[in-house]
Write a protein that holds these residues in place. Structure first.
Motif, PDB file in Angstrom:
ATOM      1  N   ARG A   1      75.685  53.501  61.718  1.00 48.49           N
ATOM      2  CA  ARG A   1      75.221  52.253  61.120  1.00 48.49           C
ATOM      3  C   ARG A   1      74.328  51.163  62.182  1.00 48.49           C
ATOM      4  NH1 ARG A   1      81.043  50.292  59.770  1.00 48.49           N
ATOM      5  NH2 ARG A   1      81.353  50.987  61.831  1.00 48.49           N
ATOM      6  N   GLN A   2      73.587  50.366  61.446  1.00 50.57           N
ATOM      7  CA  GLN A   2      72.923  49.678  62.224  1.00 50.57           C
ATOM      8  C   GLN A   2      73.545  48.867  63.211  1.00 50.57           C
ATOM      9  OE1 GLN A   2      70.523  46.834  59.867  1.00 50.57           O
ATOM     10  NE2 GLN A   2      69.115  46.129  61.709  1.00 50.57           N
ATOM     11  N   GLN A   3      74.727  48.449  62.905  1.00 46.17           N
ATOM     12  CA  GLN A   3      75.653  47.593  63.733  1.00 46.17           C
ATOM     13  C   GLN A   3      76.355  48.474  64.638  1.00 46.17           C
ATOM     14  OE1 GLN A   3      76.293  48.116  60.592  1.00 46.17           O
ATOM     15  NE2 GLN A   3      78.519  47.959  60.060  1.00 46.17           N
ATOM     16  N   ASP A   4      76.384  49.885  64.741  1.00 44.52           N
ATOM     17  CA  ASP A   4      76.805  50.767  65.735  1.00 44.52           C
ATOM     18  C   ASP A   4      76.003  50.776  66.662  1.00 44.52           C
ATOM     19  OD1 ASP A   4      78.395  52.504  63.004  1.00 44.52           O
ATOM     20  OD2 ASP A   4      78.949  50.573  63.948  1.00 44.52           O
ATOM     21  N   THR A   5      76.748  51.398  68.123  1.00 45.96           N
ATOM     22  CA  THR A   5      75.616  51.400  69.278  1.00 45.96           C
ATOM     23  C   THR A   5      75.870  52.953  69.705  1.00 45.96           C
ATOM     24  OG1 THR A   5      76.283  49.217  69.717  1.00 45.96           O
ATOM     25  CG2 THR A   5      75.707  50.723  71.470  1.00 45.96           C
ATOM     26  N   VAL A   6      74.586  53.554  69.931  1.00 44.45           N
ATOM     27  CA  VAL A   6      74.640  54.879  70.595  1.00 44.45           C
ATOM     28  C   VAL A   6      74.098  54.708  72.233  1.00 44.45           C
ATOM     29  CG1 VAL A   6      73.659  57.102  70.635  1.00 44.45           C
ATOM     30  CG2 VAL A   6      74.246  55.961  68.501  1.00 44.45           C
ATOM     31  N   CYS A   7      74.812  55.305  73.052  1.00 46.27           N
ATOM     32  CA  CYS A   7      74.640  55.040  74.394  1.00 46.27           C
ATOM     33  C   CYS A   7      74.389  56.521  75.055  1.00 46.27           C
ATOM     34  CB  CYS A   7      75.460  54.282  75.367  1.00 46.27           C
ATOM     35  SG  CYS A   7      75.691  52.404  74.565  1.00 46.27           S
ATOM     36  N   ARG A   8      73.457  56.687  75.985  1.00 45.38           N
ATOM     37  CA  ARG A   8      73.594  57.896  76.783  1.00 45.38           C
ATOM     38  C   ARG A   8      74.329  57.626  78.128  1.00 45.38           C
ATOM     39  NH1 ARG A   8      68.649  61.088  79.993  1.00 45.38           N
ATOM     40  NH2 ARG A   8      70.050  62.742  80.697  1.00 45.38           N
ATOM     41  N   LEU A   9      75.552  57.953  78.498  1.00 51.10           N
ATOM     42  CA  LEU A   9      76.297  57.923  79.529  1.00 51.10           C
ATOM     43  C   LEU A   9      75.590  58.514  80.864  1.00 51.10           C
ATOM     44  CD1 LEU A   9      78.783  56.274  80.431  1.00 51.10           C
ATOM     45  CD2 LEU A   9      80.085  58.471  80.001  1.00 51.10           C
ATOM     46  N   ALA A  10      75.394  59.905  80.959  1.00 50.83           N
ATOM     47  CA  ALA A  10      74.786  60.613  81.899  1.00 50.83           C
ATOM     48  C   ALA A  10      74.562  61.920  81.429  1.00 50.83           C
ATOM     49  CB  ALA A  10      75.584  60.345  83.164  1.00 50.83           C
ATOM     50  N   GLY A  11      73.467  62.515  82.024  1.00 49.22           N
ATOM     51  CA  GLY A  11      73.482  64.188  81.544  1.00 49.22           C
ATOM     52  C   GLY A  11      73.283  64.234  80.155  1.00 49.22           C
TER      53      GLY A  11
END
Length: 622
Positions: free
Chosen positions: A520-530
């Protein structure tokens, strides 16, 4: 020309310099004021704050020098790295080290040079504060002494970030020291170059080191009979006691404070105080540990700079008043300055406006004289700036740096309001407003680069920890709940091995896009590493909801990826950790729990998900 040899601690020196994160950063007023003062103090055309990197001499601040860097091989400051107090060259053209140096035989035709090494408390010389003239000359001892005081103030600005963590370092050092013998503890405590004191919760000094005795002028036996309250200047005691109360109550882990001690002989000494609290295994407070650094010389230098700045402001004010009396001269100058300039009386009516008002507000500046500020400003902007107008009319200078005069225009302005004082009374104020849109854009760009992954454009590890910390804090206060999904791609290494890292990077970008579409728009997707990703889903704590989210991500990433004529198939293993309201957990432990659950999914056959154990609730919450 002689090339300066490298210091014996060159590798460690460079590592320390780069840890300051100051190389190639934009100009900063906090350093520029030092070079301006230095140029005026020594009466030279060139003044620099120079930092010496591996191959380059880089100028953090410069007066009279167009270049922002030079090669280290020709840098005078590279020689100054080896000076104890100062490197002074009265005539470079006759000095065997520099007579054929390109900076001597060519622009800027250096003749006179004096450089004061900028040295950290650990002995690393990162550069110099230097003055340069194009004619041979000497420097008076009193001027050299004042220049050294300025250099100490520059060191304070450079190394303040590392000093700010000293109290935390002391805390960790003392925690480890409890497991060592009393002899080893005493040795470390005594030999440290800063003052140290162990203080009980009432303020009584229990243990002090030799440096602390030197700072206060008391013997150790005399200090142990006293409390820190007795040797603290009365005007500084209230703030100190309030911070100590916060430490004991657990509202903070440490604090830093500049304050004055009253020495045994009655004189005052300024110190930079860092205090941490020691607690037992159950969390009960035991002692306070204090690190004390004598900053009296820096305070004297700051007073010198402040007095000089006041003198400069006084002269500017006098000159401005003279210009006001000569309307034609003022108009000519003001109209050619690239900022909004106005004079306003005590009734908030315009007395003077420069030509820029025509460009920005599409109004004739002459027509504004005698009219209210509200003639130009919209009601929301006027209400926003009215407190600053009132502050200027009360005799206080103030600045607002995020003004938007027209929301459709998009430009951002920084306005300074300077009281107009005549015969001791405030009769109005001056307005100086500058377009800082580009500066704000650059600041935002720097922030984005620090918090975004350069490949996928997703938030990076640093941004993840900020968002996770905020989410955990809200959960602990019962404001929200959320879940964390730790993803590790299955088969990604094979893609890199079979098709190369370029295609692997493209695959990571497509994975990022699919994950964005699944949240959803209020959720967060992050790239941690690799090939590791983390998703924070707010308001999702029910197991069936979390299962749908994890299952959707697994299903999405199982679908083939079509890239460059290849069909790529991968999967993902997902670890799920739920953080309910009133949870008792740290962001690091929550992330570690999701990570551990992800490895369970790996061992369970891959391309599946597993849940971490339930998070413990705070006492009093079910």
């Amino acid at each position: 020309m002689q090339v300066a040899p490298y210091p014996i601690n060159e590798a460690a020196r460079l590592e320390f310099l780069r840890s300051l994160d100051i190389l190639d950063t934009p100009p900063a007023e906090r350093f520029d004021r030092f070079t301006r003062v230095l140029a005026e103090l020594v009466q030279v055309p060139i003044a620099l704050v120079s930092l010496v990197d591996a191959d380059t001499q880089w100028f953090k601040s410069r007066v009279g020098m167009d270049a922002c860097e030079t090669s280290r091989d020709i840098a005078f400051c590279a020689h100054a790295l080896h000076a104890d107090g100062a490197l002074i060259i009265e005539d470079a053209s006759t000095d065997i080290r520099f007579h054929d140096n390109p900076l001597v035989v060519g622009a800027p035709f250096v003749r006179f040079y004096v450089g004061i090494p900028l040295r950290s408390s650990d002995g690393y010389v990162v550069g110099t504060l230097c003055a340069i003239d194009t004619r041979p000359r000497s420097i008076k001892p009193s001027t050299l002494s004042a220049m050294k005081d300025l250099a100490r103030a520059v060191e304070r600005e450079l190394f303040h970030g590392s000093m700010a963590g000293q109290a935390r370092t002391v805390f960790e050092d003392e925690r480890r020291a409890r497991s060592l013998s009393e002899t080893r503890f005493a040795t470390v405590f005594e030999e440290t170059p800063t003052g140290k004191a162990l203080v009980d919760l009432s303020g009584r000094l229990e243990v002090v080191n030799r440096k602390f005795c030197e700072i206060t002028g008391y013997s150790a036996e005399e200090l142990i009979c006293r409390t820190f309250q007795e040797i603290t200047h009365p005007d500084d005691l209230e703030a100190d006691l309030a911070l100590v109360a916060d430490l004991i109550a657990g509202r903070r882990k440490n604090y830093a404070l500049e304050k004055r001690y009253v020495r045994k002989d009655g004189t005052l000494v300024w110190v930079d105080l860092h205090v941490a609290i020691l607690r037992d295994a159950a969390g009960a407070p035991l002692h306070l540990i204090a690190a004390i650094l004598d900053i009296t010389p820096r305070k004297h230098s700051e007073a010198l700079i402040q007095n000089y700045q006041h003198e400069l402001e006084r002269r500017v004010t006098e000159r401005t008043l003279d210009l006001v009396q000569s309307q034609r001269t003022l108009q000519s100058i003001a109209d050619n300055i690239p900022m909004l300039i106005a004079q306003v009386d005590s009734e908030l009516r315009y007395v003077f406006n420069n030509a820029r008002y025509q460009e920005i507000f599409n109004v004739d500046p002459l027509s504004l004289r005698g009219k209210s500020i509200q003639t130009v400003l919209t009601p929301p902007v006027f209400d926003e700036l009215l407190p600053y107008f009132n502050r200027a009319l009360a005799g206080n200078r103030s600045t607002r740096d995020d003004i938007r005069y027209d929301e459709l225009d998009g430009r951002i302005w920084r306005a300074t309001y300077i009281p107009d004082v005549r015969d001791g009374a405030v009769v109005g104020f001056f307005v100086m407003s500058q377009d800082v849109t580009e500066q704000k854009r650059k600041e935002k760009s720097l922030t984005d680069r620090a918090l975004l992954d350069h490949l996928t454009g997703l938030p990076n590890r640093a941004a993840l920890m900020e968002k996770l910390t905020d989410a955990v804090d809200s959960a602990q206060r019962g404001l929200t709940d959320f879940s964390v999904y730790f993803l590790d791609l299955d088969g990604f290494k094979r893609v890199n091995d079979d098709y190369g890292h370029d295609l692997g990077d493209e695959l990571l970008c497509q994975v990022s896009e699919r994950l964005r579409q699944k949240v959803r728009q209020q959720d967060t997707v992050c790239r941690l590493a690799g090939d590791e990703f983390v998703v924070i889903a707010s308001g999702a704590k029910a197991q069936d909801t979390c299962e749908r989210i994890a299952s959707a991500m697994c299903a999405s990433l199982m679908q083939p990826f079509h890239m460059r004529g290849h069909t790529i198939r991968i999967g993902t293993s997902v670890g799920v950790a739920v953080c309910p309201a009133y949870a008792s957990i740290t962001p690091e432990h929550l992330l570690a729990s999701a990570d551990a659950a992800m490895y369970q999914a790996k061992r369970g056959g891959r391309n599946c998900y597993r849940f971490a154990p339930a998070v413990q609730m705070q006492d009093g919450h079910a």
